[in-house]
Structure formats: structure tokens, C-alpha cells
Scaffold this motif. Structure first.
Motif, PDB file in Angstrom:
ATOM      1  N   UNK A  97       6.058  -1.081 -33.794  1.00  0.00           N
ATOM      2  CA  UNK A  97       5.927  -2.383 -33.148  1.00  0.00           C
ATOM      3  C   UNK A  97       6.143  -3.460 -34.208  1.00  0.00           C
ATOM      4  N   UNK A  98       6.504  -4.675 -33.738  1.00  0.00           N
ATOM      5  CA  UNK A  98       6.822  -5.785 -34.638  1.00  0.00           C
ATOM      6  C   UNK A  98       6.112  -7.058 -34.192  1.00  0.00           C
ATOM      7  N   UNK A  99       5.878  -7.953 -35.163  1.00  0.00           N
ATOM      8  CA  UNK A  99       5.285  -9.254 -34.860  1.00  0.00           C
ATOM      9  C   UNK A  99       6.329 -10.353 -35.049  1.00  0.00           C
TER      10      UNK A  99
ATOM     11  N   UNK B  96       3.631  -2.931 -42.708  1.00  0.00           N
ATOM     12  CA  UNK B  96       4.489  -3.470 -43.754  1.00  0.00           C
ATOM     13  C   UNK B  96       5.209  -4.703 -43.255  1.00  0.00           C
ATOM     14  N   UNK B  97       6.083  -5.237 -44.088  1.00  0.00           N
ATOM     15  CA  UNK B  97       6.929  -6.346 -43.639  1.00  0.00           C
ATOM     16  C   UNK B  97       8.307  -5.793 -43.317  1.00  0.00           C
ATOM     17  N   UNK B  98       9.027  -6.507 -42.486  1.00  0.00           N
ATOM     18  CA  UNK B  98      10.337  -6.028 -42.052  1.00  0.00           C
ATOM     19  C   UNK B  98      11.399  -6.235 -43.130  1.00  0.00           C
ATOM     20  N   UNK B  99      12.482  -5.529 -42.971  1.00  0.00           N
ATOM     21  CA  UNK B  99      13.622  -5.702 -43.851  1.00  0.00           C
ATOM     22  C   UNK B  99      14.131  -7.142 -43.781  1.00  0.00           C
ATOM     23  N   UNK B 100      14.125  -7.718 -42.588  1.00  0.00           N
ATOM     24  CA  UNK B 100      14.528  -9.115 -42.411  1.00  0.00           C
ATOM     25  C   UNK B 100      13.665 -10.027 -43.289  1.00  0.00           C
TER      26      UNK B 100
ATOM     27  N   UNK C  35       6.091  -6.640 -30.231  1.00  0.00           N
ATOM     28  CA  UNK C  35       7.464  -6.400 -29.785  1.00  0.00           C
ATOM     29  C   UNK C  35       7.933  -5.006 -30.177  1.00  0.00           C
ATOM     30  N   UNK C  36       8.862  -4.494 -29.399  1.00  0.00           N
ATOM     31  CA  UNK C  36       9.579  -3.261 -29.756  1.00  0.00           C
ATOM     32  C   UNK C  36      10.784  -3.661 -30.603  1.00  0.00           C
TER      33      UNK C  36
ATOM     34  N   UNK D 275      14.785  -7.394 -32.896  1.00  0.00           N
ATOM     35  CA  UNK D 275      16.177  -7.612 -33.310  1.00  0.00           C
ATOM     36  C   UNK D 275      16.775  -8.814 -32.597  1.00  0.00           C
ATOM     37  N   UNK D 276      16.443  -9.003 -31.330  1.00  0.00           N
ATOM     38  CA  UNK D 276      16.926 -10.170 -30.588  1.00  0.00           C
ATOM     39  C   UNK D 276      16.326 -11.450 -31.184  1.00  0.00           C
ATOM     40  N   UNK D 277      15.064 -11.409 -31.547  1.00  0.00           N
ATOM     41  CA  UNK D 277      14.395 -12.568 -32.139  1.00  0.00           C
ATOM     42  C   UNK D 277      15.061 -12.982 -33.455  1.00  0.00           C
ATOM     43  N   UNK D 278      15.411 -12.011 -34.273  1.00  0.00           N
ATOM     44  CA  UNK D 278      15.950 -12.306 -35.603  1.00  0.00           C
ATOM     45  C   UNK D 278      17.476 -12.382 -35.629  1.00  0.00           C
TER      46      UNK D 278
END
Length: 126
Positions: free
Chosen positions: A5-7, A23-27, A112-113, A118-121
Motif C-alpha cells: 500500500x502507498x500514501x 519505507x519511502x517510494x522510489x519516486x 492506495x494500491x 502511479x496515477x498520483x505520481x
């Protein structure tokens, strides 16, 4: 079976039963640049969803890390003490920050899934 999941603040959590790895995302690591220091929570620390739990410092700026869900910290990634750049090289795998035991798994519903993140970023892949 583990779920990710993502924030909106660019953290991820890999959940396996009642355990979560954060963790933090690659983005996010890409936006921060070269990471030079990571301040992680102590094991046993109780965290609340959305709470500032860690700090990542890069050559560009310092950034707060917020816990995606509530729980108790069970482990931190000791490798990051000696090699904070591991977050840059493997943000969504070996560069994880801390692990928690979830206290309210229902909070996952507010996250988020991967496709939504990915849509957000703007990082959707064809």
C-alpha cells in the motif's frame, strides 16, 4: 500473501498478516537526491497513522516520514546507519526503514494500491 500500500506522502507499507515493513517510494527518493542520514524510531515505539516517525536527510533537504498505519515498531533497518544511500539504491526493497506490528489493520483501507499511486505520481507504465 503480502500486499503493498502507498500514501500520498510517498511512503509504502508491505503487509504480511499483522506485520508491516515501511519505507519511502522510489519516486520520493528520486526527488530527495542523495540520502546522507536516516533517523529511525526506536523498537517498541508506538506510532499512530500519519504520525512523523522518521527523518531522511539528503544533500537537498530533510524530509519527514509518516507511518502509514498505527502500530508498534518492532525493528529498524540497521544497515541504514552505515549506508543511508541504500534507500536511494533500493527504496522499495532493501532500503526499507522500519517494521511494525499493526494495531488497526482497518486503516489500510485509507491507503492506495500501486496503480492508484502511479496515477498520483504520473509514473504509470504501459
Amino acid at each position: 500473501m503480502a500486499d503493498v500500500y502507498f500514501t500520498k506522502e510517498h511512503e509504502w507499507i508491505l503487509v504480511d498478516g499483522q506485520q508491516g515493513t515501511v519505507g519511502i517510494t522510489n519516486f520520493a527518493q528520486g526527488r530527495l537526491g542523495d540520502i546522507v542520514f536516516v533517523d529511525l524510531p526506536d523498537s517498541g515505539h508506538t506510532v499512530t497513522q500519519g504520525q512523523e516517525t522518521a527523518v531522511i536527510e539528503s544533500v537537498k533537504a530533510a524530509s519527514d516520514v509518516y507511518t502509514p498505519v498505527s502500530g508498534r515498531v518492532t525493528e529498524t533497518n540497521a544497515q541504514l546507519t552505515q549506508d543511508p544511500g541504500l534507500v536511494n539504491r533500493a527504496a522499495e526493497s532493501d532500503g526499507w526503514l522500519f517494521r511494525i506490528t499493526l494495531s488497526n489493520p482497518g486503516e489500510l483501507a485509507s491507503l492506495m494500491r500501486r496503480d492508484e499511486y502511479a496515477a498520483l505520481t504520473g509514473t504509470l507504465q504501459d
